[in-house]
Design an enzyme around this catalytic site. Structure first.
Site, PDB file in Angstrom:
ATOM      1  N   SER A 114       0.846  -1.193   0.000  1.00  0.00           N
ATOM      2  CA  SER A 114       0.000   0.000   0.000  1.00  0.00           C
ATOM      3  C   SER A 114       0.885   1.248   0.000  1.00  0.00           C
ATOM      4  O   SER A 114       2.060   1.174  -0.370  1.00  0.00           O
ATOM      5  CB  SER A 114      -0.948  -0.020   1.204  1.00  0.00           C
ATOM      6  N   ASN A 115       0.342   2.381   0.413  1.00  0.00           N
ATOM      7  CA  ASN A 115       1.132   3.623   0.466  1.00  0.00           C
ATOM      8  C   ASN A 115       0.623   4.492   1.611  1.00  0.00           C
ATOM      9  O   ASN A 115      -0.273   4.088   2.351  1.00  0.00           O
ATOM     10  CB  ASN A 115       1.061   4.355  -0.884  1.00  0.00           C
ATOM     11  N   ARG A 116       1.179   5.686   1.738  1.00  0.00           N
ATOM     12  CA  ARG A 116       0.945   6.505   2.941  1.00  0.00           C
ATOM     13  C   ARG A 116      -0.328   7.344   2.897  1.00  0.00           C
ATOM     14  O   ARG A 116      -0.575   8.130   3.819  1.00  0.00           O
ATOM     15  CB  ARG A 116       2.131   7.444   3.148  1.00  0.00           C
ATOM     16  N   SER A 117      -1.162   7.202   1.877  1.00  0.00           N
ATOM     17  CA  SER A 117      -2.335   8.092   1.799  1.00  0.00           C
ATOM     18  C   SER A 117      -3.269   7.886   3.001  1.00  0.00           C
ATOM     19  O   SER A 117      -3.676   6.773   3.311  1.00  0.00           O
ATOM     20  CB  SER A 117      -3.097   7.837   0.497  1.00  0.00           C
TER      21      SER A 117
ATOM     22  N   ALA B   5      -4.641   7.556  -3.964  1.00  0.00           N
ATOM     23  CA  ALA B   5      -3.293   7.092  -4.314  1.00  0.00           C
ATOM     24  C   ALA B   5      -3.413   5.598  -4.636  1.00  0.00           C
ATOM     25  O   ALA B   5      -3.294   4.749  -3.751  1.00  0.00           O
ATOM     26  CB  ALA B   5      -2.337   7.351  -3.157  1.00  0.00           C
TER      27      ALA B   5
END
Ligand code: PMT
Length: 220
Positions: A21-24, A88
């Site tokens: 995943s990512n930091r959104s 994101a």
């Protein structure tokens, strides 16, 4: 207007307990949904997994992966006048999802990744008169990349943010963005709260929607 907004990250499963995943945090997209709903627009919010409560008065569509987000956007787009992609979306997903939890006993493991579909690019043929707004999350060559994405994804407006800054982009309550529209107009906004950034984007969208209606009427 009826506005479809995406927010938050997507999660791409590796096995039943792990994902990419990512930091959104979803803050930017939820601010857009909140401001749009307060202004009386009909809002559908398609959101990846975040720790935020959906704003009052929006139709909420929770999703997890990029493929689920694509399906949800395709389902809701026909009833909308505008799409704002603040999500994101993960750019890759593991090629195989293990049905069982992977054992860490293996000395090393190589994950084979395949690209996820580009949601905006894949909607090109369905755009019609709809207004499409995307974001560009960059750590270098901010404006060059924003112009490239605006063109490649057939957007009306792109909101470029430098996500290497501590006070902008992911997770924080503020953002510093540059609006680049399809006519080539570039507007650099100062550092402001994500609520204020959302208001500026909605101002642009409302003005764009209004001039499209005026043009349509004068052609009739
Ligand atoms: O959620 P927050 O913590 O508040 O952070 C806000 C934010 C940094 C996530 C937001 O401001 C932002 O920049 N969102 C877009 C993030 C992104 O994926 O940017 P990108 O440059 O990789 O993608 C360009 C555009 O294509 C984006 O509108 C994106 O939603 C879209 N995209 C990307 C990949 C993909 N597979 N399909 C897409 O449609």
């Amino acid at each position: 207007m009826r506005i479809l907004i995406t927010a938050g990250p997507t999660r791409e499963a590796i096995d039943p307990v792990r994902f990419l995943s990512n930091r959104s945090s979803g803050k930017m997209g939820y601010c857009l949904a909140r401001v749009a709903a307060r202004r009386g627009h009909g809002v559908t919010l398609v959101s990846g997994p975040v720790a935020l409560r959906p704003p009052e008065g929006v139709t909420f569509v929770p999703v997890t992966s990029a493929l689920e987000m694509l399906a949800a956007v395709k389902r809701h787009l026909p009833r909308c006048d505008a799409l704002i992609m603040a999500a994101a979306v993960a750019d890759w997903r593991p090629r195989n999802v293990s049905p069982q939890k992977l054992k860490k006993a293996t000395a090393s493991r190589v994950l084979c990744l395949v690209p996820t579909p580009d949601i905006l690019a894949s909607l090109r043929s369905k755009k019609g008169r709809r207004i499409f707004i995307g974001f560009a999350a960059e750590t270098e060559r901010l404006l060059a990349e924003a112009h490239r994405k605006l063109r490649d994804k057939n957007l009306d407006l792109i909101v470029a943010n430098d996500v290497s800054r501590r006070d902008a982009g992911f997770e924080v309550d503020t953002n510093r963005v540059t609006l680049v529209d399809a006519s080539g107009r570039v507007q650099a906004l100062p550092l402001m709260t994500k609520m204020k950034v959302a208001a500026r984007i909605l101002d642009w969208l409302e003005a764009c929607g209004l001039s499209a209606r005026v043009l349509q009427r004068s052609a009739e």
